[in-house]
Design a protein around this motif. Sequence first.
Motif, PDB file in Angstrom:
ATOM      1  N   ILE A  47      18.955  64.386 -67.662  1.00 44.69           N
ATOM      2  CA  ILE A  47      18.738  65.750 -67.181  1.00 44.69           C
ATOM      3  C   ILE A  47      17.987  65.726 -65.856  1.00 44.69           C
ATOM      4  N   GLN A  48      16.930  64.902 -65.781  1.00 43.99           N
ATOM      5  CA  GLN A  48      16.164  64.811 -64.540  1.00 43.99           C
ATOM      6  C   GLN A  48      17.032  64.325 -63.390  1.00 43.99           C
ATOM      7  N   SER A  49      17.898  63.352 -63.671  1.00 44.69           N
ATOM      8  CA  SER A  49      18.786  62.837 -62.632  1.00 44.69           C
ATOM      9  C   SER A  49      19.765  63.902 -62.166  1.00 44.69           C
ATOM     10  N   ALA A  50      20.294  64.678 -63.120  1.00 44.50           N
ATOM     11  CA  ALA A  50      21.244  65.731 -62.761  1.00 44.50           C
ATOM     12  C   ALA A  50      20.579  66.813 -61.924  1.00 44.50           C
ATOM     13  N   ILE A  51      19.336  67.163 -62.271  1.00 44.41           N
ATOM     14  CA  ILE A  51      18.610  68.166 -61.484  1.00 44.41           C
ATOM     15  C   ILE A  51      18.384  67.660 -60.066  1.00 44.41           C
ATOM     16  N   ALA A  52      18.003  66.387 -59.942  1.00 46.15           N
ATOM     17  CA  ALA A  52      17.770  65.809 -58.618  1.00 46.15           C
ATOM     18  C   ALA A  52      19.044  65.828 -57.781  1.00 46.15           C
ATOM     19  N   LYS A  53      20.182  65.522 -58.409  1.00 45.83           N
ATOM     20  CA  LYS A  53      21.450  65.537 -57.681  1.00 45.83           C
ATOM     21  C   LYS A  53      21.814  66.954 -57.240  1.00 45.83           C
ATOM     22  N   ALA A  54      21.547  67.933 -58.106  1.00 41.89           N
ATOM     23  CA  ALA A  54      21.843  69.323 -57.745  1.00 41.89           C
ATOM     24  C   ALA A  54      20.989  69.772 -56.569  1.00 41.89           C
ATOM     25  N   ARG A  55      19.709  69.390 -56.577  1.00 39.92           N
ATOM     26  CA  ARG A  55      18.839  69.737 -55.456  1.00 39.92           C
ATOM     27  C   ARG A  55      19.327  69.086 -54.167  1.00 39.92           C
ATOM     28  N   ALA A  56      19.724  67.814 -54.281  1.00 37.74           N
ATOM     29  CA  ALA A  56      20.184  67.100 -53.097  1.00 37.74           C
ATOM     30  C   ALA A  56      21.456  67.722 -52.540  1.00 37.74           C
ATOM     31  N   ALA A  57      22.346  68.148 -53.442  1.00 39.11           N
ATOM     32  CA  ALA A  57      23.591  68.765 -52.992  1.00 39.11           C
ATOM     33  C   ALA A  57      23.319  70.064 -52.245  1.00 39.11           C
ATOM     34  N   ARG A  58      22.308  70.825 -52.704  1.00 43.54           N
ATOM     35  CA  ARG A  58      21.974  72.080 -52.033  1.00 43.54           C
ATOM     36  C   ARG A  58      21.412  71.836 -50.643  1.00 43.54           C
ATOM     37  N   LEU A  74       6.808  78.485 -62.650  1.00 43.49           N
ATOM     38  CA  LEU A  74       7.309  77.339 -63.409  1.00 43.49           C
ATOM     39  C   LEU A  74       8.584  77.772 -64.118  1.00 43.49           C
ATOM     40  N   LEU A  75       9.594  76.923 -64.071  1.00 41.49           N
ATOM     41  CA  LEU A  75      10.859  77.196 -64.750  1.00 41.49           C
ATOM     42  C   LEU A  75      10.926  76.329 -65.998  1.00 41.49           C
ATOM     43  N   LEU A  76      11.094  76.967 -67.144  1.00 40.47           N
ATOM     44  CA  LEU A  76      11.113  76.260 -68.423  1.00 40.47           C
ATOM     45  C   LEU A  76      12.553  76.116 -68.903  1.00 40.47           C
ATOM     46  N   ALA A  77      12.940  74.888 -69.232  1.00 39.99           N
ATOM     47  CA  ALA A  77      14.281  74.609 -69.747  1.00 39.99           C
ATOM     48  C   ALA A  77      14.174  74.081 -71.164  1.00 39.99           C
ATOM     49  N   ALA A  78      15.157  74.394 -71.992  1.00 39.21           N
ATOM     50  CA  ALA A  78      15.177  73.920 -73.375  1.00 39.21           C
ATOM     51  C   ALA A  78      16.125  72.741 -73.497  1.00 39.21           C
ATOM     52  N   ALA A  79      15.621  71.640 -74.033  1.00 45.07           N
ATOM     53  CA  ALA A  79      16.450  70.451 -74.214  1.00 45.07           C
ATOM     54  C   ALA A  79      17.637  70.768 -75.118  1.00 45.07           C
ATOM     55  N   GLU A  80      18.798  70.243 -74.762  1.00 40.93           N
ATOM     56  CA  GLU A  80      20.037  70.384 -75.517  1.00 40.93           C
ATOM     57  C   GLU A  80      20.592  71.807 -75.512  1.00 40.93           C
ATOM     58  N   THR A  81      19.964  72.704 -74.754  1.00 38.95           N
ATOM     59  CA  THR A  81      20.434  74.091 -74.686  1.00 38.95           C
ATOM     60  C   THR A  81      20.671  74.530 -73.246  1.00 38.95           C
ATOM     61  N   THR A  82      19.654  74.406 -72.410  1.00 41.67           N
ATOM     62  CA  THR A  82      19.767  74.812 -71.011  1.00 41.67           C
ATOM     63  C   THR A  82      20.656  73.836 -70.251  1.00 41.67           C
ATOM     64  N   THR A  83      21.562  74.366 -69.443  1.00 43.47           N
ATOM     65  CA  THR A  83      22.452  73.509 -68.664  1.00 43.47           C
ATOM     66  C   THR A  83      21.866  73.241 -67.283  1.00 43.47           C
ATOM     67  N   VAL A  84      22.324  72.158 -66.681  1.00 48.55           N
ATOM     68  CA  VAL A  84      21.879  71.826 -65.329  1.00 48.55           C
ATOM     69  C   VAL A  84      22.294  72.920 -64.351  1.00 48.55           C
ATOM     70  N   LYS A  85      23.462  73.504 -64.560  1.00 49.50           N
ATOM     71  CA  LYS A  85      23.912  74.581 -63.681  1.00 49.50           C
ATOM     72  C   LYS A  85      22.966  75.771 -63.751  1.00 49.50           C
ATOM     73  N   GLU A  86      22.510  76.124 -64.952  1.00 45.28           N
ATOM     74  CA  GLU A  86      21.568  77.236 -65.100  1.00 45.28           C
ATOM     75  C   GLU A  86      20.259  76.940 -64.383  1.00 45.28           C
ATOM     76  N   ILE A  87      19.774  75.717 -64.535  1.00 43.69           N
ATOM     77  CA  ILE A  87      18.539  75.327 -63.851  1.00 43.69           C
ATOM     78  C   ILE A  87      18.718  75.417 -62.342  1.00 43.69           C
ATOM     79  N   ASP A  88      19.846  74.927 -61.861  1.00 41.81           N
ATOM     80  CA  ASP A  88      20.111  74.912 -60.421  1.00 41.81           C
ATOM     81  C   ASP A  88      20.161  76.322 -59.853  1.00 41.81           C
ATOM     82  N   VAL A  89      20.861  77.219 -60.544  1.00 39.72           N
ATOM     83  CA  VAL A  89      20.974  78.600 -60.077  1.00 39.72           C
ATOM     84  C   VAL A  89      19.601  79.273 -60.043  1.00 39.72           C
TER      85      VAL A  89
END
Length: 291
Positions: free
Chosen positions: A4-15, A244-259
């Motif tokens: 999840i952390q890696s996916a978030i980092a990639k989404a930030r980098a893409a932006r 602070l943005l709170l995400a739930a493991a196994e529920t929140t998607t990387v796309k939701e976090i990114d948006v």
Amino acid sequence: MERIQSAIAKARAARSGLDPADPAPATGPAPNPATAAGPAPAPMLLGPALRPAEATAAWEALPLSPPDRALLERQRIIGGTGHSETGAFDMLRTRVLHQMRSKGWKRLGITSPTPGCGKTTMVMNLGFGVARNAEQRCILLETDLRRPSFGKKLGLRGGGDFAKVLRGEAEFAQAGLRCAQNLAIGACAGPVRAPAELLQSSSALTALAGIEEIYAPDVMIFDLPPMLAGDDVMAFAGQLDCVLLLAAAETTTVKEIDVCERDLATQTNVLGVVLNKCRYMDRTEGYGAYD
């Protein structure tokens, strides 16, 4: 968790067009050139010696009503109980306060992409954790006006209505109370109509400024609505120093976090993303209490 952390980092980098291996820049609104070279921010923590006597008197006039400890533990609110599992909350509290102090910030919002991520429980645990320091005063304010839950979590019966304070119909002295010596809350009595309009109204902004001036808290923590459930957060985020943005493991998607992270960064400073409800923790993540 690492995926999840890696996916978030990639989404930030893409932006931002950066290499994912590069350190992520701090997210937040662009600095104002007119104020960028201004004076250094004042220390966030006032302490008893620097706090105005009027603020101390106003604070002590708020009714003190500590919630039942057993109820708090059933609600997973352990930040003020001395529970052996408070380590994760304490680490988050210390990191957040350190960053806020370095910037001179006082207003922290906590939100999540969707309901059910545990943001209100996080607000409570951070608040009780901050208040364990006798020299810090913290105010928790309920701004999830569609589904207020402070009353249920703390076992409140009757009392004031923070929504009336936001509408300019009551003073915080009539609606607020203290759950601990250094922790005050403003809870809503029930759901509020047109919450986004109320949160960005002049009466709400005036009320919050008045609370900050009269009670001189070191930290104000706002329980915000879920971001993707409406426009309430975006209507109010500009009044906060950071979120602070709170995400739930196994529920929140990387796309939701990114948006959510992208949208928040246009209005305020994003302190980071906290992964909650993680069932599988490495032993190095915590070790309980000392013997």
